[in-house]
Design a protein around this motif. Sequence first.
Motif, PDB file in Angstrom:
ATOM      1  N   THR A   1      -3.955   4.413  -8.433  1.00 28.37           N
ATOM      2  CA  THR A   1      -4.588   3.723  -9.562  1.00 28.37           C
ATOM      3  C   THR A   1      -3.574   2.885 -10.354  1.00 28.37           C
ATOM      4  O   THR A   1      -3.912   2.360 -11.408  1.00 28.37           O
ATOM      5  CB  THR A   1      -5.246   4.742 -10.517  1.00 28.37           C
ATOM      6  N   SER A   2      -2.339   2.810  -9.859  1.00 31.10           N
ATOM      7  CA  SER A   2      -1.243   2.114 -10.554  1.00 31.10           C
ATOM      8  C   SER A   2      -1.106   2.623 -11.989  1.00 31.10           C
ATOM      9  O   SER A   2      -1.027   1.855 -12.940  1.00 31.10           O
ATOM     10  CB  SER A   2      -1.445   0.594 -10.519  1.00 31.10           C
TER      11      SER A   2
ATOM     12  N   LYS B   1       0.032  -2.694 -11.883  1.00 32.13           N
ATOM     13  CA  LYS B   1      -1.138  -2.789 -12.770  1.00 32.13           C
ATOM     14  C   LYS B   1      -1.326  -4.232 -13.236  1.00 32.13           C
ATOM     15  O   LYS B   1      -2.433  -4.758 -13.251  1.00 32.13           O
ATOM     16  CB  LYS B   1      -0.958  -1.847 -13.956  1.00 32.13           C
ATOM     17  N   LYS B   2      -0.198  -4.897 -13.610  1.00 26.42           N
ATOM     18  CA  LYS B   2      -0.269  -6.311 -14.029  1.00 26.42           C
ATOM     19  C   LYS B   2      -0.801  -7.192 -12.903  1.00 26.42           C
ATOM     20  O   LYS B   2      -1.545  -8.139 -13.142  1.00 26.42           O
ATOM     21  CB  LYS B   2       1.120  -6.826 -14.432  1.00 26.42           C
ATOM     22  N   GLU B   3      -0.388  -6.893 -11.670  1.00 27.12           N
ATOM     23  CA  GLU B   3      -0.824  -7.672 -10.511  1.00 27.12           C
ATOM     24  C   GLU B   3      -2.221  -7.274 -10.039  1.00 27.12           C
ATOM     25  O   GLU B   3      -2.750  -7.871  -9.102  1.00 27.12           O
ATOM     26  CB  GLU B   3       0.162  -7.489  -9.351  1.00 27.12           C
ATOM     27  N   LYS B   4      -2.779  -6.246 -10.668  1.00 25.95           N
ATOM     28  CA  LYS B   4      -4.102  -5.727 -10.314  1.00 25.95           C
ATOM     29  C   LYS B   4      -4.152  -5.294  -8.854  1.00 25.95           C
ATOM     30  O   LYS B   4      -5.049  -5.678  -8.092  1.00 25.95           O
ATOM     31  CB  LYS B   4      -5.185  -6.752 -10.628  1.00 25.95           C
ATOM     32  N   VAL B   5      -3.164  -4.476  -8.470  1.00 21.97           N
ATOM     33  CA  VAL B   5      -3.131  -3.901  -7.129  1.00 21.97           C
ATOM     34  C   VAL B   5      -2.933  -2.391  -7.227  1.00 21.97           C
ATOM     35  O   VAL B   5      -2.379  -1.882  -8.209  1.00 21.97           O
ATOM     36  CB  VAL B   5      -2.024  -4.521  -6.243  1.00 21.97           C
ATOM     37  N   VAL B   6      -3.406  -1.723  -6.196  1.00 16.77           N
ATOM     38  CA  VAL B   6      -3.204  -0.283  -6.047  1.00 16.77           C
ATOM     39  C   VAL B   6      -2.647  -0.049  -4.646  1.00 16.77           C
ATOM     40  O   VAL B   6      -2.733  -0.931  -3.784  1.00 16.77           O
ATOM     41  CB  VAL B   6      -4.520   0.506  -6.252  1.00 16.77           C
ATOM     42  N   SER B   7      -2.093   1.110  -4.429  1.00 19.56           N
ATOM     43  CA  SER B   7      -1.554   1.418  -3.108  1.00 19.56           C
ATOM     44  C   SER B   7      -2.436   2.438  -2.413  1.00 19.56           C
ATOM     45  O   SER B   7      -2.988   3.341  -3.048  1.00 19.56           O
ATOM     46  CB  SER B   7      -0.132   1.956  -3.227  1.00 19.56           C
ATOM     47  N   LYS B   8      -2.525   2.284  -1.108  1.00 20.36           N
ATOM     48  CA  LYS B   8      -3.267   3.229  -0.271  1.00 20.36           C
ATOM     49  C   LYS B   8      -2.359   3.666   0.859  1.00 20.36           C
ATOM     50  O   LYS B   8      -1.491   2.926   1.299  1.00 20.36           O
ATOM     51  CB  LYS B   8      -4.528   2.581   0.283  1.00 20.36           C
ATOM     52  N   GLY B   9      -2.596   4.880   1.322  1.00 15.12           N
ATOM     53  CA  GLY B   9      -1.753   5.446   2.361  1.00 15.12           C
ATOM     54  C   GLY B   9      -0.589   6.176   1.716  1.00 15.12           C
ATOM     55  O   GLY B   9      -0.651   6.530   0.534  1.00 15.12           O
ATOM     56  N   ALA B  10       0.441   6.388   2.487  1.00 13.67           N
ATOM     57  CA  ALA B  10       1.614   7.093   1.973  1.00 13.67           C
ATOM     58  C   ALA B  10       2.834   6.717   2.806  1.00 13.67           C
ATOM     59  O   ALA B  10       2.723   6.478   4.007  1.00 13.67           O
ATOM     60  CB  ALA B  10       1.402   8.600   2.028  1.00 13.67           C
TER      61      ALA B  10
ATOM     62  N   LYS C   1      -5.759  -5.272  -3.369  1.00 19.43           N
ATOM     63  CA  LYS C   1      -6.400  -5.799  -4.568  1.00 19.43           C
ATOM     64  C   LYS C   1      -7.507  -4.829  -4.970  1.00 19.43           C
ATOM     65  O   LYS C   1      -7.967  -4.019  -4.158  1.00 19.43           O
ATOM     66  CB  LYS C   1      -6.996  -7.179  -4.288  1.00 19.43           C
ATOM     67  N   LEU C   2      -7.965  -4.949  -6.188  1.00 20.75           N
ATOM     68  CA  LEU C   2      -8.994  -4.040  -6.672  1.00 20.75           C
ATOM     69  C   LEU C   2     -10.316  -4.184  -5.921  1.00 20.75           C
ATOM     70  O   LEU C   2     -11.121  -3.255  -5.889  1.00 20.75           O
ATOM     71  CB  LEU C   2      -9.206  -4.230  -8.175  1.00 20.75           C
ATOM     72  N   ASN C   3     -10.520  -5.336  -5.260  1.00 22.80           N
ATOM     73  CA  ASN C   3     -11.737  -5.527  -4.469  1.00 22.80           C
ATOM     74  C   ASN C   3     -11.628  -4.907  -3.073  1.00 22.80           C
ATOM     75  O   ASN C   3     -12.536  -5.027  -2.263  1.00 22.80           O
ATOM     76  CB  ASN C   3     -12.101  -7.015  -4.371  1.00 22.80           C
ATOM     77  N   GLY C   4     -10.488  -4.277  -2.774  1.00 19.25           N
ATOM     78  CA  GLY C   4     -10.306  -3.604  -1.494  1.00 19.25           C
ATOM     79  C   GLY C   4      -9.589  -4.401  -0.435  1.00 19.25           C
ATOM     80  O   GLY C   4      -9.247  -3.875   0.622  1.00 19.25           O
ATOM     81  N   GLU C   5      -9.332  -5.679  -0.704  1.00 18.14           N
ATOM     82  CA  GLU C   5      -8.605  -6.509   0.256  1.00 18.14           C
ATOM     83  C   GLU C   5      -7.114  -6.234   0.157  1.00 18.14           C
ATOM     84  O   GLU C   5      -6.595  -5.937  -0.913  1.00 18.14           O
ATOM     85  CB  GLU C   5      -8.828  -8.001  -0.034  1.00 18.14           C
ATOM     86  N   LEU C   6      -6.414  -6.384   1.280  1.00 20.96           N
ATOM     87  CA  LEU C   6      -4.960  -6.279   1.248  1.00 20.96           C
ATOM     88  C   LEU C   6      -4.388  -7.315   0.288  1.00 20.96           C
ATOM     89  O   LEU C   6      -4.910  -8.432   0.205  1.00 20.96           O
ATOM     90  CB  LEU C   6      -4.368  -6.525   2.641  1.00 20.96           C
ATOM     91  N   LYS C   7      -3.331  -6.967  -0.398  1.00 17.53           N
ATOM     92  CA  LYS C   7      -2.684  -7.901  -1.335  1.00 17.53           C
ATOM     93  C   LYS C   7      -2.196  -9.135  -0.599  1.00 17.53           C
ATOM     94  O   LYS C   7      -2.325 -10.260  -1.074  1.00 17.53           O
ATOM     95  CB  LYS C   7      -1.522  -7.205  -2.040  1.00 17.53           C
ATOM     96  N   ASN C   8      -1.587  -8.919   0.571  1.00 19.39           N
ATOM     97  CA  ASN C   8      -1.073 -10.028   1.366  1.00 19.39           C
ATOM     98  C   ASN C   8      -0.983  -9.593   2.828  1.00 19.39           C
ATOM     99  O   ASN C   8      -1.283  -8.457   3.164  1.00 19.39           O
ATOM    100  CB  ASN C   8       0.288 -10.497   0.844  1.00 19.39           C
ATOM    101  N   ALA C   9      -0.555 -10.493   3.665  1.00 16.49           N
ATOM    102  CA  ALA C   9      -0.463 -10.215   5.096  1.00 16.49           C
ATOM    103  C   ALA C   9       0.906  -9.653   5.489  1.00 16.49           C
ATOM    104  O   ALA C   9       1.197  -9.507   6.661  1.00 16.49           O
ATOM    105  CB  ALA C   9      -0.756 -11.483   5.887  1.00 16.49           C
ATOM    106  N   VAL C  10       1.724  -9.336   4.489  1.00 13.96           N
ATOM    107  CA  VAL C  10       3.062  -8.811   4.764  1.00 13.96           C
ATOM    108  C   VAL C  10       2.942  -7.311   5.043  1.00 13.96           C
ATOM    109  O   VAL C  10       2.457  -6.557   4.198  1.00 13.96           O
ATOM    110  CB  VAL C  10       4.005  -9.064   3.565  1.00 13.96           C
ATOM    111  N   PRO C  11       3.348  -6.880   6.234  1.00 19.98           N
ATOM    112  CA  PRO C  11       3.252  -5.447   6.531  1.00 19.98           C
ATOM    113  C   PRO C  11       4.274  -4.648   5.728  1.00 19.98           C
ATOM    114  O   PRO C  11       5.266  -5.194   5.254  1.00 19.98           O
ATOM    115  CB  PRO C  11       3.556  -5.382   8.028  1.00 19.98           C
ATOM    116  N   GLY C  12       4.013  -3.366   5.594  1.00 20.33           N
ATOM    117  CA  GLY C  12       5.002  -2.500   4.958  1.00 20.33           C
ATOM    118  C   GLY C  12       6.253  -2.462   5.819  1.00 20.33           C
ATOM    119  O   GLY C  12       6.234  -2.860   6.983  1.00 20.33           O
ATOM    120  N   SER C  13       7.343  -2.016   5.257  1.00 24.97           N
ATOM    121  CA  SER C  13       8.586  -2.037   6.020  1.00 24.97           C
ATOM    122  C   SER C  13       9.379  -0.756   5.808  1.00 24.97           C
ATOM    123  O   SER C  13       8.937   0.167   5.129  1.00 24.97           O
ATOM    124  CB  SER C  13       9.422  -3.241   5.603  1.00 24.97           C
TER     125      SER C  13
END
Length: 145
Positions: free
Chosen positions: A38-39, A66-75, A105-117
Amino acid sequence: MPEGTSETMVSRAPAAEHAEALDAYRAMWRDLVLASETSDAGSPVLDDHATDGALELMKYGLREAKKEKVVSKGAPLVDPRVVSVTSQEVTLQDCVDGTDWLQYKLNGELKNAVPGSHTKADATVRREGKAWKVSKLYFYEAGSC
């Protein structure tokens, strides 16, 4: 107490400290994952296993999310190794695998196409009374390990 027993207890003490410090480090990550859903930089779990600079770094990252309006999923996957040990402090190094811990993003879409690293991390876990807490945490650039 038999002579050998005293030596055994002394030689096992560092291993116990390793285990407790490693447990605290892993628990800190679980706390961060929970708050990241929930950031929430105000999450009451954040200081359960972190303090000082490590706690502030996590809160900063969560405030930015929170400012960017993103949350994280997974671990992330962590596999820390002990670098040094004293009776009050354990220094760790890790290669944090964030490939399954992504921002949305809060709408459920990935923030960007950059994979985790994979990101190199240094941590210091310090004894506070009977508990161990991560007090210092430093992340290198993405892809650093």
